[in-house]
Write a protein that holds these residues in place. Sequence first.
Motif, mmCIF file in Angstrom:
data_model
loop_
_atom_site.group_PDB
_atom_site.id
_atom_site.type_symbol
_atom_site.label_atom_id
_atom_site.label_comp_id
_atom_site.label_asym_id
_atom_site.label_seq_id
_atom_site.Cartn_x
_atom_site.Cartn_y
_atom_site.Cartn_z
ATOM 1 N N ALA A 187 0.829 -1.209 0.000
ATOM 2 C CA ALA A 187 0.000 0.000 0.000
ATOM 3 C C ALA A 187 0.861 1.256 0.000
ATOM 4 O O ALA A 187 0.559 2.230 -0.702
ATOM 5 C CB ALA A 187 -0.934 -0.009 1.210
ATOM 6 N N ALA A 191 0.739 3.987 -2.961
ATOM 7 C CA ALA A 191 0.392 5.373 -2.619
ATOM 8 C C ALA A 191 1.492 6.335 -3.047
ATOM 9 O O ALA A 191 1.225 7.402 -3.618
ATOM 10 C CB ALA A 191 0.123 5.484 -1.120
ATOM 11 N N ASP A 200 0.495 10.721 4.085
ATOM 12 C CA ASP A 200 -0.739 10.071 3.622
ATOM 13 C C ASP A 200 -0.495 8.596 3.300
ATOM 14 O O ASP A 200 -1.336 7.734 3.588
ATOM 15 C CB ASP A 200 -1.291 10.790 2.391
ATOM 16 C CG ASP A 200 -1.901 12.141 2.729
ATOM 17 O OD1 ASP A 200 -2.197 12.368 3.920
ATOM 18 O OD2 ASP A 200 -2.074 12.968 1.816
ATOM 19 N N ASP A 203 -0.307 6.698 6.533
ATOM 20 C CA ASP A 203 -1.636 6.554 7.141
ATOM 21 C C ASP A 203 -2.427 5.425 6.467
ATOM 22 O O ASP A 203 -3.079 4.613 7.140
ATOM 23 C CB ASP A 203 -2.419 7.866 7.041
ATOM 24 C CG ASP A 203 -1.962 8.896 8.065
ATOM 25 O OD1 ASP A 203 -1.161 8.541 8.942
ATOM 26 O OD2 ASP A 203 -2.420 10.050 7.981
ATOM 27 N N ILE A 204 -2.399 5.386 5.134
ATOM 28 C CA ILE A 204 -3.123 4.341 4.417
ATOM 29 C C ILE A 204 -2.546 2.977 4.765
ATOM 30 O O ILE A 204 -3.285 2.006 4.983
ATOM 31 C CB ILE A 204 -3.074 4.594 2.896
ATOM 32 C CG1 ILE A 204 -3.922 5.830 2.547
ATOM 33 C CG2 ILE A 204 -3.571 3.374 2.117
ATOM 34 C CD1 ILE A 204 -3.804 6.269 1.097
ATOM 35 N N SER A 208 -4.567 0.145 6.618
ATOM 36 C CA SER A 208 -4.810 -1.083 5.840
ATOM 37 C C SER A 208 -4.685 -2.337 6.687
ATOM 38 O O SER A 208 -5.230 -3.390 6.325
ATOM 39 C CB SER A 208 -3.824 -1.168 4.666
ATOM 40 O OG SER A 208 -2.531 -1.579 5.099
ATOM 41 N N HIS A 211 -7.972 -3.990 7.412
ATOM 42 C CA HIS A 211 -8.937 -4.175 6.320
ATOM 43 C C HIS A 211 -9.807 -5.417 6.513
ATOM 44 O O HIS A 211 -10.943 -5.457 6.062
ATOM 45 C CB HIS A 211 -8.222 -4.217 4.963
ATOM 46 C CG HIS A 211 -7.404 -5.439 4.711
ATOM 47 N ND1 HIS A 211 -6.105 -5.563 5.176
ATOM 48 C CD2 HIS A 211 -7.675 -6.591 4.038
ATOM 49 C CE1 HIS A 211 -5.623 -6.731 4.797
ATOM 50 N NE2 HIS A 211 -6.551 -7.382 4.097
ATOM 51 N N LEU A 258 -10.338 6.229 8.376
ATOM 52 C CA LEU A 258 -9.717 5.766 7.136
ATOM 53 C C LEU A 258 -9.767 4.242 7.060
ATOM 54 O O LEU A 258 -10.069 3.663 6.006
ATOM 55 C CB LEU A 258 -8.266 6.260 7.082
ATOM 56 C CG LEU A 258 -7.443 5.918 5.845
ATOM 57 C CD1 LEU A 258 -8.081 6.501 4.592
ATOM 58 C CD2 LEU A 258 -6.011 6.428 6.009
ATOM 59 N N ILE A 262 -11.508 1.618 4.272
ATOM 60 C CA ILE A 262 -10.771 0.522 3.636
ATOM 61 C C ILE A 262 -11.475 -0.812 3.891
ATOM 62 O O ILE A 262 -11.639 -1.631 2.983
ATOM 63 C CB ILE A 262 -9.325 0.493 4.149
ATOM 64 C CG1 ILE A 262 -8.567 1.727 3.656
ATOM 65 C CG2 ILE A 262 -8.612 -0.784 3.706
ATOM 66 C CD1 ILE A 262 -7.193 1.901 4.269
ATOM 67 N N HIS A 266 -12.526 -2.471 0.233
ATOM 68 C CA HIS A 266 -11.377 -3.112 -0.424
ATOM 69 C C HIS A 266 -11.776 -4.306 -1.282
ATOM 70 O O HIS A 266 -10.937 -4.850 -2.010
ATOM 71 C CB HIS A 266 -10.305 -3.508 0.604
ATOM 72 C CG HIS A 266 -10.680 -4.665 1.493
ATOM 73 N ND1 HIS A 266 -11.563 -4.530 2.548
ATOM 74 C CD2 HIS A 266 -10.297 -5.971 1.486
ATOM 75 C CE1 HIS A 266 -11.695 -5.702 3.164
ATOM 76 N NE2 HIS A 266 -10.936 -6.591 2.533
ATOM 77 N N ALA A 287 -8.174 5.027 -0.938
ATOM 78 C CA ALA A 287 -7.510 4.087 -0.037
ATOM 79 C C ALA A 287 -8.020 2.669 -0.264
ATOM 80 O O ALA A 287 -7.252 1.702 -0.230
ATOM 81 C CB ALA A 287 -7.728 4.504 1.413
ATOM 82 N N VAL A 291 -5.721 -0.568 -1.484
ATOM 83 C CA VAL A 291 -5.622 -1.793 -0.699
ATOM 84 C C VAL A 291 -6.177 -2.986 -1.476
ATOM 85 O O VAL A 291 -5.717 -4.122 -1.294
ATOM 86 C CB VAL A 291 -6.326 -1.617 0.658
ATOM 87 C CG1 VAL A 291 -6.360 -2.923 1.452
ATOM 88 C CG2 VAL A 291 -5.611 -0.546 1.474
#
Length: 356
Positions: A187, A191, A200, A203-204, A208, A211, A258, A262, A266, A287, A291
């Motif tokens: 990820a 990104a 960012d 963070d993702i 993730s 998920h 966030l 996800i 996803h 996001a 993912v």
Amino acid sequence: MPAMPASVETASALIAIVCASAPVHLVLNLRSLDCAIRLVTGAKAAASDELFHPADLIIVMHDPHSGIDGPTVIRDLRGHDGHARTAVLLLGASSALRRSGIEAGATDVMTGPIDPLDLQIRVCNLLELALARQVLHRQSVAMCRDVDRAGAEAASREREIIRRLMLAAEFRDDQAGDHLTRVAGCAIAIAEGLGLSEGDANDIALASTMHDIGKISIPDSILMKPGPLSDSEREEMKHHAIRGYRMLYDSPSHLLQLASDIALTHHERWDGGGYPQGLSTTQIPLAGRIVAVADVFDALISERVYKKAWTPEAARRHLEEHAGTHFDPDCVAAFVARWDDILGLVESNPPESATV
């Protein structure tokens, strides 16, 4: 005339006086304030480095005949970082000096014959104003430190919550930890390949790791089944997306919000054929699209009871073949652009029984 008593606040203040020669009468008049006084004297006083030393109040005695042009001195002071907000009192004989002094940045201007008591009052007020401003500045700095510390503590708590949720997932599936590590690494690569900032992307990646948190609601008979799922079992498994979302969505934490996006999206597909909502293209949060690519790639290169592990190259071809149908084509392109990083991640965290 009785001397004006010094206040507790101004007694420790420092006054700098810029003048052509030592102003004995002025110094004597200010002595009652019990302040420290520093003289910056001489025809070159306005250009002296000593002019820019710290002071609580600067008094500039305008005397152009001796080389001390008040407005010019004040403009120089205001151009110096250390005196951008220092209180400055301009003294001069000409009433025309008031406008030019204020325009140059003087805090106050006194012209004509200087009344000793008026001078003491003005100086005392300016010092108290300057010292109060210093107190406010220190309080502001302290508050900023407190806010930064509180923000860091909140971020640390968020990460701790996420780590413990990851542990909860691992209790249900002992392969989840390595899977989540690889998905998070992929990820980040995707990104960053899309041009997202480091913050960012991180963070993702962190979000993730949750998920599949909804899978803790799936019965062991389905989650641990040593073989393909039946149609009804597959439908039950699909519920993990909406359940994971419900676990996380109403948190005030940015990371958990966030993560809820996800968890929910996803398994959506670029062409609208995914679940649970049948979203398509950019209806799916970025996001979730990132993912989706990372999750499928890792699922393909990991061995399961119902399939052998694919090689990374075969999994990459699958992603490229399904770009624009299953996957966001930009996310696949970003993944491929960071292929060396992906291989390095797989080599350092190899899935069990995978042929790398």
